[in-house]
Design a protein around this motif. Structure first.
Motif: not given
Length: 164
Positions: A8-16, A128-138, A140-146
């Motif tokens: 599965g893959y999902d993406v959402h953009r940030y907003a105030a 049975a549940v693994s959750v990890k977090a990573t950055t994309e070293e600034r 792409g859109f996640t690296g640019h805080l979009e």
């Protein structure tokens, strides 16, 4: 046993003006994710990986974003429903491995609560549940805080065939 794997893959953009909900945890941050529901990107990826493993479509099929009853929906409740559907069709969850991609905020302090929330919603053990977090070293859109993205892999098995 008849094991099945789903991605599965999902993406959402940030907003105030939105809450940042990840793994059912309200994370303090200056902005949140935009979506029809609570926009919990990691739970959405997990649901799609589970549905994909069972060849039962995706969350858009089961919880369409043009249906008003899902406006602001709690994604953990939707995950519980997905797990009910799996079990009604003879599947049980072996494990989930999910990765959240976000430049900020730092998510490590919230990972254990996310795992607990997700396991509870799925009716399974936290182990049975693994959750990890990573950055994309600034990059792409996640690296640019979009926005934030997430991937998930699910392993399920068919309990009906296992009994035969």
């Amino acid at each position: 046993m008849n094991f099945r794997i789903g991605h599965g893959y999902d993406v959402h953009r940030y907003a105030a003006g939105r809450k940042l909900i990840l793994g059912g945890v309200d994370i303090p941050f200056g902005k949140g994710l935009v979506g029809h529901s609570d926009a919990d990107v990691v739970v959405h990826a997990i649901m799609d990986s589970l549905l994909g493993a069972a060849a039962m479509g995706d969350i858009g099929l089961h919880f369409p974003d043009n249906d008003e009853k899902y406006i602001g929906a709690d994604s953990l409740k939707l995950l519980s429903r997905v797990c009910e559907l799996l079990r009604l069709n003879g599947y049980e969850i072996s494990n989930i491995d999910a990765t959240i991609i976000a430049q900020a905020p730092k998510l490590r302090p919230f990972i254990n609560q996310m795992r607990n929330n997700i396991a509870k919603a799925m009716g399974t053990d936290t182990s049975a549940v693994s959750v990890k977090a990573t950055t994309e070293e600034r990059l792409g859109f996640t690296g640019h805080l979009e926005g934030v993205s997430a991937h998930s892999v699910a392993l399920i098995y068919n309990t009906k065939q296992a009994a035969e």
